[in-house]
Structure formats: C-alpha cells, structure tokens
Design a protein around this motif. Structure first.
Motif, short mmCIF file in Angstrom:
data_model
loop_
_atom_site.label_atom_id
_atom_site.label_comp_id
_atom_site.label_asym_id
_atom_site.label_seq_id
_atom_site.Cartn_x
_atom_site.Cartn_y
_atom_site.Cartn_z
N HIS A 7 1.00 -1.10 0.16
CA HIS A 7 -0.01 -0.03 -0.02
C HIS A 7 1.03 1.25 -0.16
CE1 HIS A 7 -3.04 2.71 2.04
NE2 HIS A 7 -3.19 2.86 0.85
N ARG A 9 1.15 4.38 0.53
CA ARG A 9 0.18 5.46 1.25
C ARG A 9 0.31 6.55 0.61
NH1 ARG A 9 0.74 3.26 7.47
NH2 ARG A 9 2.83 3.14 6.95
N ASP A 43 5.51 3.17 2.70
CA ASP A 43 4.72 1.84 2.14
C ASP A 43 4.37 1.12 3.30
OD1 ASP A 43 5.05 3.06 -0.20
OD2 ASP A 43 6.67 1.51 -0.95
N ARG A 44 3.32 0.41 3.16
CA ARG A 44 2.98 -0.52 4.02
C ARG A 44 2.91 -2.03 3.08
NH1 ARG A 44 -1.76 0.34 8.07
NH2 ARG A 44 0.17 0.71 9.53
N LEU A 46 1.90 -6.15 3.00
CA LEU A 46 1.31 -6.99 3.53
C LEU A 46 1.46 -8.43 2.94
CD1 LEU A 46 -0.69 -4.08 3.01
CD2 LEU A 46 -1.95 -5.36 4.61
N ARG A 76 -5.35 3.00 7.10
CA ARG A 76 -4.11 3.63 6.78
C ARG A 76 -3.23 4.21 7.83
NH1 ARG A 76 -3.49 6.74 2.44
NH2 ARG A 76 -1.82 7.83 3.44
N SER A 79 -1.46 1.32 13.19
CA SER A 79 -0.11 1.02 13.29
C SER A 79 -0.21 -0.61 12.60
CB SER A 79 0.55 0.68 14.88
OG SER A 79 -0.51 -0.14 15.43
N ALA A 80 0.94 -1.08 12.21
CA ALA A 80 0.95 -2.49 11.64
C ALA A 80 0.37 -3.54 12.64
CB ALA A 80 2.12 -2.75 11.20
N VAL A 109 2.14 -7.83 8.53
CA VAL A 109 2.12 -6.40 8.08
C VAL A 109 3.58 -5.73 8.38
CG1 VAL A 109 1.12 -4.21 8.21
CG2 VAL A 109 -0.22 -6.20 8.20
N ASP A 111 5.61 -1.87 8.13
CA ASP A 111 5.67 -0.42 7.61
C ASP A 111 6.93 0.15 7.53
OD1 ASP A 111 2.77 -0.16 7.78
OD2 ASP A 111 3.01 0.51 9.77
N LYS A 113 10.00 2.45 6.93
CA LYS A 113 10.24 3.87 7.88
C LYS A 113 11.11 4.60 6.80
CE LYS A 113 7.98 2.79 11.50
NZ LYS A 113 7.10 3.48 12.18
#
Length: 113
Positions: A7, A9, A43-44, A46, A76, A79-80, A109, A111, A113
């Motif tokens: 994702h 974001r 970006d996330r 999954l 969105r 937190s993960a 999931v 995230d 950084k």
C-alpha cells in the motif's frame, strides 16, 4: 498463493506483487523467480494467506480483493500491529463466523520507515 501487497500510502495506491514459481517448501527443486520492486518510506507491505479473500459471509459472498483493499485504505493510519489485530476480527464480524475460519489465516504487516 496470494501475491503480496504494497500500500503506497503516499499515493493511496495498491501494488500487487506476484512472482512466478512454486509454493515455497512444498516441492523439492528449483523453479523460483526473483522479483525486485522499489519501496519507499511510508509504504505498508502485507503478506497474507488466501483465507482473507476467500472468507464467505452468510450469503456466500467472498470478502474479495476490493473489500480487502478498501479495509487497508480505511485503516491507513493504524499501526501495523493494530491492523494485524483488526483484520481477523473484522472478517469474523463480516462473515458472522465468530472467528472460526475454514482455512488458515496468516497475516504479516510491515511498515517501511
């Protein structure tokens, strides 16, 4: 198996990444493909099993990729860890199955950084 999702974001865009090859660990031998994709801060990522998209409600409708993507977008700012806790409970409520799924449910999931 399912492709993994990114994702993005910053653009609210879902990127589906699927490599060609065999399921890891199921069969001996080679046949795997290396896939490289750029990731950016925010970006996330999954990784998930098919249980999520194949979950059915009382009417027999599948949860579907569109519903999953919409849920990810809606959450969105979570937190993960919060998202990992929310998705199974959301599926249980949506399907009415009280958290008893017909298949294994695995979700990772991360995230960037």
């Amino acid at each position: 198996h399912m492709p993994f999702l990114i994702h993005r974001r910053s653009e609210d865009r879902m990127i589906s990444v699927k490599g060609k090859g065999r399921i890891i660990g199921l069969l001996p031998g080679k046949g795997y493909e290396l896939v490289e994709i750029d990731i950016v801060p925010g970006d996330r990522i999954l990784f998930f099993t098919d249980c999520i998209l194949e979950c059915r409600n009382a009417s027999g409708a599948l949860f579907s990729e569109d519903l999953f993507h919409s849920l990810i977008r809606t959450c969105r700012d979570m937190s993960a860890e919060e998202l990992v806790e929310l998705i199974p409970s959301h599926l249980a409520g949506w399907s009415g199955n009280r958290g008893v799924f017909e298949d294994d449910l695995t979700l990772i999931v991360a995230d960037v950084k």
